[in-house]
Design a protein around this motif. Structure first.
Motif, mmCIF file in Angstrom:
data_model
loop_
_atom_site.group_PDB
_atom_site.id
_atom_site.type_symbol
_atom_site.label_atom_id
_atom_site.label_comp_id
_atom_site.label_asym_id
_atom_site.label_seq_id
_atom_site.Cartn_x
_atom_site.Cartn_y
_atom_site.Cartn_z
ATOM 1 N N ALA A 62 0.840 -1.198 0.000
ATOM 2 C CA ALA A 62 0.000 0.000 0.000
ATOM 3 C C ALA A 62 0.875 1.248 0.000
ATOM 4 O O ALA A 62 2.008 1.229 0.484
ATOM 5 C CB ALA A 62 -0.929 0.000 1.206
ATOM 6 N N VAL A 63 0.343 2.327 -0.547
ATOM 7 C CA VAL A 63 1.073 3.602 -0.607
ATOM 8 C C VAL A 63 0.172 4.693 -0.038
ATOM 9 O O VAL A 63 -0.993 4.819 -0.435
ATOM 10 C CB VAL A 63 1.478 3.960 -2.059
ATOM 11 N N PHE A 64 0.717 5.492 0.890
ATOM 12 C CA PHE A 64 -0.041 6.561 1.510
ATOM 13 C C PHE A 64 0.706 7.876 1.371
ATOM 14 O O PHE A 64 1.937 7.919 1.472
ATOM 15 C CB PHE A 64 -0.288 6.274 2.999
ATOM 16 N N GLY A 65 -0.065 8.942 1.146
ATOM 17 C CA GLY A 65 0.513 10.271 1.132
ATOM 18 C C GLY A 65 0.654 10.802 2.543
ATOM 19 O O GLY A 65 0.605 10.054 3.527
ATOM 20 N N ALA A 66 0.791 12.118 2.659
ATOM 21 C CA ALA A 66 0.971 12.743 3.967
ATOM 22 C C ALA A 66 -0.399 12.901 4.631
ATOM 23 O O ALA A 66 -1.103 13.895 4.422
ATOM 24 C CB ALA A 66 1.653 14.098 3.808
ATOM 25 N N ILE A 67 -0.793 11.910 5.417
ATOM 26 C CA ILE A 67 -2.104 11.911 6.068
ATOM 27 C C ILE A 67 -1.957 11.562 7.544
ATOM 28 O O ILE A 67 -0.932 11.002 7.965
ATOM 29 C CB ILE A 67 -3.075 10.911 5.411
ATOM 30 N N GLU A 68 -2.996 11.867 8.312
ATOM 31 C CA GLU A 68 -2.997 11.573 9.736
ATOM 32 C C GLU A 68 -4.440 11.383 10.197
ATOM 33 O O GLU A 68 -5.337 12.101 9.756
ATOM 34 C CB GLU A 68 -2.348 12.719 10.525
ATOM 35 N N VAL A 69 -4.653 10.400 11.075
ATOM 36 C CA VAL A 69 -5.964 10.191 11.678
ATOM 37 C C VAL A 69 -6.026 11.015 12.959
ATOM 38 O O VAL A 69 -5.184 10.867 13.840
ATOM 39 C CB VAL A 69 -6.220 8.705 11.984
ATOM 40 N N LYS A 70 -7.024 11.880 13.041
ATOM 41 C CA LYS A 70 -7.145 12.804 14.168
ATOM 42 C C LYS A 70 -8.449 12.558 14.899
ATOM 43 O O LYS A 70 -9.500 12.409 14.285
ATOM 44 C CB LYS A 70 -7.090 14.246 13.665
ATOM 45 N N GLU A 89 -3.845 14.225 -6.820
ATOM 46 C CA GLU A 89 -2.811 13.430 -6.137
ATOM 47 C C GLU A 89 -3.450 12.242 -5.428
ATOM 48 O O GLU A 89 -4.471 12.372 -4.746
ATOM 49 C CB GLU A 89 -2.058 14.284 -5.119
ATOM 50 N N THR A 90 -2.840 11.085 -5.575
ATOM 51 C CA THR A 90 -3.310 9.875 -4.902
ATOM 52 C C THR A 90 -2.776 9.855 -3.487
ATOM 53 O O THR A 90 -1.564 9.812 -3.276
ATOM 54 C CB THR A 90 -2.859 8.619 -5.656
ATOM 55 N N LEU A 91 -3.683 9.883 -2.506
ATOM 56 C CA LEU A 91 -3.291 9.898 -1.103
ATOM 57 C C LEU A 91 -3.358 8.520 -0.463
ATOM 58 O O LEU A 91 -2.762 8.299 0.592
ATOM 59 C CB LEU A 91 -4.172 10.870 -0.328
ATOM 60 N N MET A 92 -4.091 7.607 -1.056
ATOM 61 C CA MET A 92 -4.136 6.222 -0.593
ATOM 62 C C MET A 92 -4.188 5.307 -1.804
ATOM 63 O O MET A 92 -4.988 5.531 -2.718
ATOM 64 C CB MET A 92 -5.367 5.953 0.289
ATOM 65 N N ARG A 93 -3.333 4.310 -1.811
ATOM 66 C CA ARG A 93 -3.363 3.272 -2.840
ATOM 67 C C ARG A 93 -3.268 1.933 -2.119
ATOM 68 O O ARG A 93 -2.241 1.592 -1.532
ATOM 69 C CB ARG A 93 -2.203 3.438 -3.821
ATOM 70 N N ILE A 94 -4.352 1.189 -2.152
ATOM 71 C CA ILE A 94 -4.418 -0.064 -1.402
ATOM 72 C C ILE A 94 -4.647 -1.211 -2.377
ATOM 73 O O ILE A 94 -5.693 -1.256 -3.039
ATOM 74 C CB ILE A 94 -5.567 -0.014 -0.375
ATOM 75 N N PRO A 95 -3.686 -2.125 -2.522
ATOM 76 C CA PRO A 95 -3.898 -3.284 -3.394
ATOM 77 C C PRO A 95 -5.159 -4.037 -3.003
ATOM 78 O O PRO A 95 -5.506 -4.132 -1.823
ATOM 79 C CB PRO A 95 -2.642 -4.135 -3.156
ATOM 80 N N MET A 96 -5.845 -4.565 -3.995
ATOM 81 C CA MET A 96 -7.126 -5.207 -3.748
ATOM 82 C C MET A 96 -7.024 -6.348 -2.745
ATOM 83 O O MET A 96 -7.942 -6.581 -1.950
ATOM 84 C CB MET A 96 -7.714 -5.714 -5.068
ATOM 85 N N ASP A 97 -5.885 -7.065 -2.725
ATOM 86 C CA ASP A 97 -5.775 -8.197 -1.807
ATOM 87 C C ASP A 97 -5.597 -7.774 -0.353
ATOM 88 O O ASP A 97 -5.646 -8.607 0.552
ATOM 89 C CB ASP A 97 -4.641 -9.130 -2.226
#
Length: 560
Positions: A62-70, A89-97
């Motif tokens: 998976a690939v994530f941009g500059a994010i944070e859970v608040k 811009e793609t901020l989250m890329r999650i492989p289907m599996d």
């Protein structure tokens, strides 16, 4: 008691015992020895736990941009951008599996496989399979083990934190939904989940081993319903790659046992860690991101639709939801937004389109109720009223049992009436025309029926019969709408968020009823002015069709 024990332990000055007993008390409080959740929710766990989930996902591709859970409050959280992000811009890329799909749930969980085998008998849905997997995984783990699935389970809200969903409302809060469409649907959903839980428990030993109570089942289903995405089914080659639907989980999309009709809707429910933490905002309100399955890679992605400043919340549209759907599925009431044309935006790699949902009011009609608003006693056909009632009852009972629902009284008919719901309005008018008919009018209605085997009260009188019958039907319509609007019970103090949500639903339904009240007034005035020419012209029928089809809320009675 716990505080007293801890006081004595501190006085004993034994760090090891103090630490062990502290953990024991915490585990007892959080439900290890009770029927609550094993893991705390994401906003109660250390902030590093979300970082761990991101790290574990990244290790698997998976690939994530500059994010944070608040954390916003005890029961709310949001995802924010920690750096400026440009449009596209793609901020989250999650492989289907790395997501959880119904097929994945069946592969990993024996109870889900049992649910598939029993699908024809118990009506298994995609959301059921995902819920079974969540419970199976939770039952298998006694502590945070450091893998993706455990980290994801630990990020899910507890049952208490899901109390904003109507299916989990207390009886005290739910009473305010009485007579509303949301209240009726809440009853249906709770009954459906109780029936599914009971039926699968009888058929599957594996299911009994992972789900010890209906409350746990409701926890899992509430999480899936409020967090699930609807994506193209990988089982269908015809499913367009890149399609995504920003709306609630499709409860009618079965994973298996599909018939030809299922080919028309090749979507399945799915869960994607972290992506399901993004809150909702409509496109009209300016949501910052979109989601979907990317062509080529097949990855589930979240990407910006406009530039996002650092510190801003990242939001996606769940769809143009009605107030009732948004509350039932997500626990908030979507504010009214003027409906517009279906949104659609395409490029070479991604497709998004939203849909418009409509609020509705459940109109419950009975012969006795209609007769109280009728002037039948003033007609010239006052004899043999008992025969007339028997004839109407015979028609009314022909489709008894053909309506879904629970807690129905005999002879009741429910029609979900919204703004612009033409077929629903025609069904209401047909019921009313039959209900107020004289014997000669009823005979005319029966003689005009094209299909004698389908003489149901909701379909047999789709068109006006005569002036007297139509005026009586419209008068009855107006009276029933007025009584229903007056019958709502408003929360007085609105002490909590659920009661405030109930008040919003009531206000929304009352605005719909006001629309229909104004519509019937307009139709009644048109009838009064066309009494002499009613049987020879089509002006009233044309006006009625126009009024029924309008999707704009009437604010004042229109001049004829």
């Amino acid at each position: 008691m716990g505080r007293k024990v801890m006081k004595h332990l501190r006085q004993a000055k034994c760090p090891a015992i103090l630490y062990f007993c502290s953990c024991l008390l915490i585990f007892y409080h959080d439900g290890i020895f009770s029927n609550a959740l094993v893991f705390p929710s994401a906003h109660k766990m250390p902030s590093s736990r979300c970082s761990d989930l991101i790290r574990l996902l990244e290790e698997r591709g998976a690939v994530f941009g500059a994010i944070e859970v608040k954390r916003l409050s005890e029961s709310e959280r949001m995802v924010i951008a920690t750096e400026d992000a440009p449009k596209g811009e793609t901020l989250m890329r999650i492989p289907m599996d790395l997501g959880l799909t119904p097929s994945g749930a069946v592969e990993k969980c024996g109870a889900a496989e049992d649910a598939i085998l029993a699908a024809d008998a118990i009506g298994t849905r995609d959301s059921d399979l995902l819920a079974i997997f969540l419970l199976a995984r939770r039952a298998r783990c006694s502590a945070y083990s450091g893998n993706i699935e455990d980290a994801y389970i630990s990020s899910l809200p507890t049952q208490k934190e899901l109390s904003h969903l109507p299916i989990n409302w207390s009886d005290a809060d739910a009473q305010w939904l009485k007579r509303t469409g949301v209240g009726a649907e809440r009853i249906l959903r709770r009954q459906r989940e109780a029936d599914f839980f009971r039926n699968l428990s009888l058929r599957s030993e594996s299911f009994r081993g992972i789900v010890s109570s209906l409350d746990r089942w409701m926890w899992a289903k509430a999480n899936v319903q409020s967090r699930g995405f609807s994506i193209p089914s990988p089982l269908f080659d015809t499913a367009p790659r890149g399609t995504c639907i920003g709306e609630q989980v499709d409860e009618n999309a079965h994973h298996v046992h599909r018939d030809d009709n299922d080919m028309m809707s090749p979507k399945v429910a799915a869960l994607f860690p972290l992506a399901d933490m993004l809150n909702h905002r409509t496109h009209q309100e300016g949501c910052s991101c979109e989601f979907g399955v990317e062509r080529g890679s097949g990855d589930f992605v979240i990407r910006t639709v406009s530039s996002v400043a650092a510190g801003s919340e990242l939001t996606v549209s769940y769809g143009s939801l009605s107030a009732s759907v948004s509350l039932l599925n997500y626990g908030f009431v979507q504010e009214a937004i003027a409906p517009g044309p279906q949104q659609q935006r395409k490029d070479d790699n991604f497709i998004f389109h939203g849909t418009i949902e409509s609020d509705f009011v459940p109109m419950v009609l009975s012969l006795d109720q209609i007769s109280r608003h009728s002037d039948l006693h003033e007609s010239n056909e006052t004899s043999n009223l008992s025969d007339l009632l028997a004839a109407k009852t015979n028609i009314w009972l022909r489709d008894e049992g053909n309506y879904p629902g629970f807690n129905w009284l005999p002879m009741e008919r429910q029609v979900n009436l919204g703004i612009g719901t033409v077929e629903a309005a025609i069904s209401v008018l047909s019921l009313l025309r039959v209900g107020v008919a004289t014997m000669s009018e009823l005979t005319e209605i029966l003689e005009s029926a094209e299909d004698k085997s389908d003489e149901f009260a909701t379909t047999i009188a789709r068109d006006p019969v005569c002036w007297r019958n139509e005026r009586d039907a419209i008068r009855a319509f107006e009276g029933i709408v007025r009584l229903q609007a007056e019958g709502y019970t408003h929360p007085a103090d609105m002490k909590n968020a659920n009661q405030r949500s109930a008040r919003k639903i009531i206000d929304r339904e009352k605005s719909i009823l006001k629309h229909w009240g104004l519509l019937t007034q307009t139709a009644g005035r048109a009838l009064d002015e066309s009494r002499e020419s009613f049987d020879f012209g089509l002006s009233y029928s044309k006006l009625l069709r126009t009024l029924l089809a309008t999707d704009q809320r009437l604010r004042k009675s229109k001049e004829v």
